[in-house]
Design a protein around this motif. Structure first.
Motif, PDB file in Angstrom:
ATOM      1  N   GLU A  51      14.515  54.287  58.511  1.00  0.00           N
ATOM      2  CA  GLU A  51      14.060  54.590  56.978  1.00  0.00           C
ATOM      3  C   GLU A  51      15.042  55.225  56.033  1.00  0.00           C
ATOM      4  OE1 GLU A  51      10.482  57.061  57.735  1.00  0.00           O
ATOM      5  OE2 GLU A  51       9.332  55.467  58.596  1.00  0.00           O
ATOM      6  N   GLN A  52      15.911  55.788  56.721  1.00  0.00           N
ATOM      7  CA  GLN A  52      17.215  55.999  55.783  1.00  0.00           C
ATOM      8  C   GLN A  52      16.701  56.993  54.690  1.00  0.00           C
ATOM      9  OE1 GLN A  52      20.469  53.000  55.439  1.00  0.00           O
ATOM     10  NE2 GLN A  52      18.825  51.886  55.855  1.00  0.00           N
ATOM     11  N   ALA A  53      15.842  57.958  55.015  1.00  0.00           N
ATOM     12  CA  ALA A  53      15.095  58.822  54.315  1.00  0.00           C
ATOM     13  C   ALA A  53      15.875  59.921  53.558  1.00  0.00           C
ATOM     14  CB  ALA A  53      13.899  59.500  54.837  1.00  0.00           C
ATOM     15  N   TYR A  54      17.075  59.645  53.095  1.00  0.00           N
ATOM     16  CA  TYR A  54      17.712  60.757  52.297  1.00  0.00           C
ATOM     17  C   TYR A  54      18.647  60.329  51.168  1.00  0.00           C
ATOM     18  CZ  TYR A  54      21.745  58.478  54.840  1.00  0.00           C
ATOM     19  OH  TYR A  54      22.536  57.604  55.336  1.00  0.00           O
ATOM     20  N   SER A  55      19.098  61.171  50.349  1.00  0.00           N
ATOM     21  CA  SER A  55      19.798  60.911  49.246  1.00  0.00           C
ATOM     22  C   SER A  55      21.133  62.173  49.231  1.00  0.00           C
ATOM     23  CB  SER A  55      19.274  60.820  48.000  1.00  0.00           C
ATOM     24  OG  SER A  55      18.570  59.510  47.913  1.00  0.00           O
ATOM     25  N   GLY A  76      16.257  65.134  51.627  1.00  0.00           N
ATOM     26  CA  GLY A  76      15.249  64.527  52.171  1.00  0.00           C
ATOM     27  C   GLY A  76      14.713  63.670  51.003  1.00  0.00           C
ATOM     28  N   ASP A  77      14.385  62.337  51.320  1.00  0.00           N
ATOM     29  CA  ASP A  77      13.905  61.552  49.899  1.00  0.00           C
ATOM     30  C   ASP A  77      13.193  60.376  50.546  1.00  0.00           C
ATOM     31  OD1 ASP A  77      13.886  60.013  48.158  1.00  0.00           O
ATOM     32  OD2 ASP A  77      16.091  59.611  47.803  1.00  0.00           O
ATOM     33  N   PHE A  78      11.930  60.264  50.225  1.00  0.00           N
ATOM     34  CA  PHE A  78      10.988  59.281  50.243  1.00  0.00           C
ATOM     35  C   PHE A  78      10.596  58.715  48.896  1.00  0.00           C
ATOM     36  CE2 PHE A  78      10.726  61.195  54.668  1.00  0.00           C
ATOM     37  CZ  PHE A  78      10.454  59.981  55.230  1.00  0.00           C
ATOM     38  N   ASP A 135      16.786  63.181  58.922  1.00  0.00           N
ATOM     39  CA  ASP A 135      17.603  62.141  58.525  1.00  0.00           C
ATOM     40  C   ASP A 135      18.987  62.649  57.631  1.00  0.00           C
ATOM     41  OD1 ASP A 135      16.460  60.248  59.717  1.00  0.00           O
ATOM     42  OD2 ASP A 135      16.045  58.844  57.857  1.00  0.00           O
ATOM     43  N   ALA A 136      18.602  63.680  56.705  1.00  0.00           N
ATOM     44  CA  ALA A 136      19.648  64.116  55.806  1.00  0.00           C
ATOM     45  C   ALA A 136      20.504  64.993  56.605  1.00  0.00           C
ATOM     46  CB  ALA A 136      18.900  64.965  54.898  1.00  0.00           C
ATOM     47  N   THR A 137      20.116  65.795  57.400  1.00  0.00           N
ATOM     48  CA  THR A 137      21.025  66.543  58.336  1.00  0.00           C
ATOM     49  C   THR A 137      21.779  65.949  59.302  1.00  0.00           C
ATOM     50  OG1 THR A 137      19.084  68.430  58.406  1.00  0.00           O
ATOM     51  CG2 THR A 137      20.959  68.399  59.973  1.00  0.00           C
ATOM     52  N   PRO A 194      15.764  68.856  48.252  1.00  0.00           N
ATOM     53  CA  PRO A 194      17.053  69.389  48.621  1.00  0.00           C
ATOM     54  C   PRO A 194      17.550  70.380  49.638  1.00  0.00           C
ATOM     55  CG  PRO A 194      16.503  70.552  46.749  1.00  0.00           C
ATOM     56  CD  PRO A 194      15.156  69.800  47.339  1.00  0.00           C
ATOM     57  N   VAL A 195      17.671  69.589  50.857  1.00  0.00           N
ATOM     58  CA  VAL A 195      17.721  70.433  52.256  1.00  0.00           C
ATOM     59  C   VAL A 195      18.855  71.374  52.209  1.00  0.00           C
ATOM     60  CG1 VAL A 195      17.742  70.307  54.521  1.00  0.00           C
ATOM     61  CG2 VAL A 195      16.874  68.336  53.203  1.00  0.00           C
ATOM     62  N   PHE A 196      20.141  71.139  51.782  1.00  0.00           N
ATOM     63  CA  PHE A 196      21.240  71.886  51.554  1.00  0.00           C
ATOM     64  C   PHE A 196      22.282  71.404  50.754  1.00  0.00           C
ATOM     65  CE2 PHE A 196      21.429  70.056  55.952  1.00  0.00           C
ATOM     66  CZ  PHE A 196      22.460  69.076  55.788  1.00  0.00           C
ATOM     67  N   GLY A 197      23.172  72.270  50.396  1.00  0.00           N
ATOM     68  CA  GLY A 197      24.541  71.870  49.720  1.00  0.00           C
ATOM     69  C   GLY A 197      25.663  71.827  50.707  1.00  0.00           C
ATOM     70  N   LEU A 198      26.566  71.231  50.220  1.00  0.00           N
ATOM     71  CA  LEU A 198      28.043  71.058  51.261  1.00  0.00           C
ATOM     72  C   LEU A 198      29.119  70.881  50.235  1.00  0.00           C
ATOM     73  CD1 LEU A 198      28.735  70.646  54.282  1.00  0.00           C
ATOM     74  CD2 LEU A 198      29.081  68.063  53.717  1.00  0.00           C
ATOM     75  N   ILE A 199      29.764  72.172  50.642  1.00  0.00           N
ATOM     76  CA  ILE A 199      31.033  72.047  49.854  1.00  0.00           C
ATOM     77  C   ILE A 199      32.310  71.687  50.567  1.00  0.00           C
ATOM     78  CG2 ILE A 199      33.106  73.754  48.722  1.00  0.00           C
ATOM     79  CD1 ILE A 199      30.206  73.937  47.361  1.00  0.00           C
ATOM     80  N   VAL A 200      33.035  70.769  50.213  1.00  0.00           N
ATOM     81  CA  VAL A 200      34.045  70.215  50.750  1.00  0.00           C
ATOM     82  C   VAL A 200      35.314  70.221  49.992  1.00  0.00           C
ATOM     83  CG1 VAL A 200      34.841  67.720  51.908  1.00  0.00           C
ATOM     84  CG2 VAL A 200      32.382  68.264  51.427  1.00  0.00           C
TER      85      VAL A 200
END
Ligand SMILES: Cc1cc2nc3c(=O)[nH]c(=O)nc-3n(C[C@H](O)[C@H](O)[C@H](O)COP(=O)(O)O)c2cc1C
Length: 242
Positions: free
Chosen positions: A43-47, A80-82, A112-114, A156-162
């Motif tokens: 389902e690729q349920a994330y953005s 997570g995105d539906f 999925d997001a994780t 918004p499940v979490f942010g990620l700094i890179v």
């Protein structure tokens, strides 16, 4: 042991980054890696939202726990995105309301997001980059929602700094394997392993000038952040109604 496993074992969160940007090609590869992850029913349920506007980044800092490293490197928010599924259901005149409302759908979006994020993280670390997951977005969930203009069914499940690490701690010891590994049935008697771990983690934090055991600090942290507003927020956004 191989290079991939060595890379996984070398993981450590980075909280100080150089003022050096990633190239477009690097970001493209990170996104490709994220998209290669498994996904429930495909389902690729994330953005993934990259926050490139410095003004928005600034406004996210305080509400998300005042963590100054969130102004450094690049900032991605894994959601997570539906939203797209809900739009498709209208197009195909298909009733998906029960599925949208189900708490299982929330779990699917988060998983999925994780998984996508973990692929992104491993790819980034393989390029010599550092990362820090920012669960602090849940502290500032309403601000994040507003600033990123999230529609219903996007969470918004979490942010990620890179970015390029400017400082790196030694890798943090994990629980003894025996504490997390069970065979066939769940073993409830793992106290000895936790005791053993407290001594290991106390020695680790001593090198970082902190006096800390895992059992106490994890219990305190767990009690401190119940984030009871999450249920209301999620339900308002169309998640976990049933
Ligand atoms: C869901 C999640 C949320 C997190 N939130 C934060 C955060 O808001 N700020 C931060 O500095 N680190 C955050 N972390 C990083 C953890 O503190 C870190 O992974 C953990 O202490 C283990 O340390 P290590 O990653 O260096 O091995 C988060 C990690 C996860 C998985």
């Amino acid at each position: 042991m191989n290079e991939t496993i060595q890379l996984l074992l070398n993981h450590v969160s980075v909280r100080k980054f150089k003022d050096q940007k990633l190239t477009k090609e690097q970001i493209d590869l990170l996104l490709k890696s994220a998209q290669a992850a498994s996904s429930a029913s495909h389902e690729q349920a994330y953005s993934i939202i990259e926050v490139t506007d410095p003004e928005i980044r600034k406004q996210l800092v305080e509400p998300c726990g005042g963590q100054e490293w969130t102004t450094q490197g690049h900032y991605f928010v894994f959601c997570g995105d539906f939203y797209r599924h809900q739009k498709l259901a209208k197009k195909y005149d298909t009733d998906i309301q029960d599925s949208l409302d189900s708490i299982d759908t929330l779990v699917k979006g988060v998983v999925d997001a994780t998984l996508a994020a973990q692929n992104f993280i491993i790819a980034a670390e393989s390029m010599g980059l550092g990362i820090c997951v920012i669960g602090g977005v849940r502290d500032g969930i309403e601000t994040v929602d507003k600033l990123l203009q999230l529609p219903d069914h996007v969470y918004p499940v979490f942010g990620l700094i890179v970015g390029y690490p400017d400082e790196r701690n030694d890798s943090k010891p994990r629980l003894p394997q025996n504490a997390i590994y069970h065979q066939n049935t769940y073993e409830t008697n793992k106290e000895e392993a936790l005791k053993e771990y407290d001594e290991i983690i106390r020695a680790y934090y001593k090198k970082r000038n902190k006096d800390r055991t895992w059992s106490k600090s994890t219990t305190e942290a767990f009690s401190k952040y119940p984030r009871l507003y999450m249920k209301k927020y999620l339900q308002r956004k169309g998640w976990a109604k049933k």
